[in-house]
Design an enzyme around this catalytic site. Structure first.
Site, short mmCIF file in Angstrom:
data_model
loop_
_atom_site.label_atom_id
_atom_site.label_comp_id
_atom_site.label_asym_id
_atom_site.label_seq_id
_atom_site.Cartn_x
_atom_site.Cartn_y
_atom_site.Cartn_z
N GLU A 56 0.82 -1.21 0.00
CA GLU A 56 0.00 0.00 0.00
C GLU A 56 0.86 1.27 0.00
O GLU A 56 0.53 2.25 -0.67
CB GLU A 56 -0.96 0.01 1.19
CG GLU A 56 -2.14 -0.95 1.06
CD GLU A 56 -3.04 -0.61 -0.11
OE1 GLU A 56 -3.12 0.57 -0.49
OE2 GLU A 56 -3.66 -1.54 -0.65
N TYR A 139 -6.66 6.78 4.22
CA TYR A 139 -6.84 5.76 3.18
C TYR A 139 -6.02 4.51 3.48
O TYR A 139 -6.52 3.39 3.43
CB TYR A 139 -6.43 6.28 1.79
CG TYR A 139 -6.26 5.13 0.83
CD1 TYR A 139 -7.37 4.49 0.28
CD2 TYR A 139 -5.00 4.60 0.54
CE1 TYR A 139 -7.23 3.39 -0.54
CE2 TYR A 139 -4.85 3.50 -0.28
CZ TYR A 139 -5.97 2.89 -0.82
OH TYR A 139 -5.83 1.78 -1.61
N ASP A 157 -9.41 4.32 -3.38
CA ASP A 157 -8.28 4.76 -4.20
C ASP A 157 -8.80 5.30 -5.53
O ASP A 157 -10.01 5.45 -5.73
CB ASP A 157 -7.28 3.62 -4.39
CG ASP A 157 -7.82 2.49 -5.28
OD1 ASP A 157 -9.03 2.52 -5.63
OD2 ASP A 157 -7.04 1.58 -5.62
#
Length: 367
Positions: A56, A139, A157
């Site tokens: 990520e 996020y 995203d």
């Protein structure tokens, strides 16, 4: 009940039923078409939080194809968060060189150190706990939480933004539309398998709901996609016009001593913080060659600077850059100025050089 009221009631019922079925349709599609990615657990396997976190961070503003080899390199060198936390920041920056957005590498190392020091090498399993770690924002915390720990949350995203904005025809432009898209994306979560739901939407955006020429006929959610029904799906998500950054100019100084190159380390904070660079001038709008040359490194003895033909160009997130390149050769045993060092040209691949510096060196050395 009037016919108009009855029609509205029927439509609300259909929308409710449709909304309830979307998560299942999405997961059914994912079970058949999920991408094989080096950081993704296979069906039925428990995801590794370290791999999820590492991927990520690397995937922030960087594509899957670019990240793949870097992920494999990092995993081979540091197979778990404890080994990464014991590494030096310089080693991490060297391994990261070329991937860009170098603050991610510094935060990656700081996060590994924090997990090892404060959590015994085990990632927190809550969004709140993850958010306290360096380099992890809302996020990323949601992505790790959903994928690694199956927390019922939906990370959004770029791929998911595109799918959701088309599915619901969200007219507000980004970034203003983000809260609304987040709210709507959460309706695509089923009662379980939160991580799979998130990854299903990511895969859908990557392979089906692409920016141009989306394959709508293959989409599991196509029957009630508002943008598809209108025929304007490629116009979503709406985006405000981007402001072009002002061109900056500067100079790079390629100084050699036999088969060695003069380099220095940039300040820890700021653009390309902690990375290796050749000496250079400030990067300024309106910088001229004479002003840039005055910022050449102070070298002992008579130094003749040779300007290479052409310029090196590079584009950062907020501005484009042009560098003129000057070269100079020093005698053997010449001292490096304070704060600089000599490194063998043959080992430059091991240095934490950002791409702009690799371009400047290649131009200066004629590689």
């Amino acid at each position: 009940m009037t016919s108009s009221a009855a029609a509205k009631t029927k439509r609300r019922t259909e929308l409710t039923e449709s909304s309830a079925s979307r998560p299942m349709l999405l997961l059914d599609w994912y079970d058949r078409h999920r991408r094989r990615l080096p950081w993704r657990a296979v069906a039925g396997e428990r995801p590794d939080p370290y791999r999820v976190w590492l991927s990520e961070i690397m995937l922030q503003q960087t594509g899957v194809k670019t990240v793949g080899p870097y992920f494999e390199k990092f995993l081979a060198r540091w197979p778990d968060v404890a080994s990464l936390g014991r590494a030096s920041q310089d080693d991490v920056l060297r391994m990261w060189a070329g991937l860009g957005y170098y603050s991610r590498a510094r935060n990656l190392h700081a996060c590994a150190v924090a997990v090892l020091r404060d959590h015994g090498g085990v990632f927190p399993d809550t969004e709140q706990g993850l958010l306290k770690l360096p380099g992890i924002g809302p996020y990323t915390a949601a992505a790790i939480g959903a994928i690694a720990f199956d927390i019922r949350t939906m990370p959004v995203d770029g791929n998911i933004e595109r799918v959701v904005s088309r599915l619901y025809a969200v007219e507000d432009p980004l970034p203003q539309a983000k809260p609304r898209i987040q709210e709507l994306a959460s309706t695509l979560l089923g009662p379980s398998r939160a991580g799979d739901s998130a990854q299903a939407l990511m895969d859908l955006g990557s392979s089906i709901c692409t920016p141009k020429k989306p394959a709508c006929a293959l989409c599991p959610l196509n029957e009630d996609c508002v943008a598809r029904a209108r025929g304007d799906q490629e116009t979503f998500p709406r985006k405000a016009p981007k402001k072009a950054g002002t061109l900056r100019r500067g100079a790079a100084f390629i100084v050699t001593r036999g088969d060695e190159l003069l380099v220095r380390t940039r300040a820890e904070k700021g653009l390309l913080g902690g990375m290796t660079e050749v000496p250079g001038s400030d990067w300024l709008a309106g910088q001229d060659d004479k002003a840039a040359l005055k910022q050449a490194p102070a070298l002992k003895g008579g130094v003749h600077w040779h300007r290479k033909a052409g310029v090196v160009t590079h584009v950062f997130t907020h501005f484009p850059l042009e560098l003129v390149v000057y070269t100079a050769k020093l005698a053997a045993r010449s001292w490096a100025p304070e704060g600089m060092r000599w490194v063998p040209i043959a080992t430059l691949a091991d240095e934490a050089l950002p791409n702009v510096m690799r371009k400047a060196i290649a131009h200066g050395l004629g590689l």
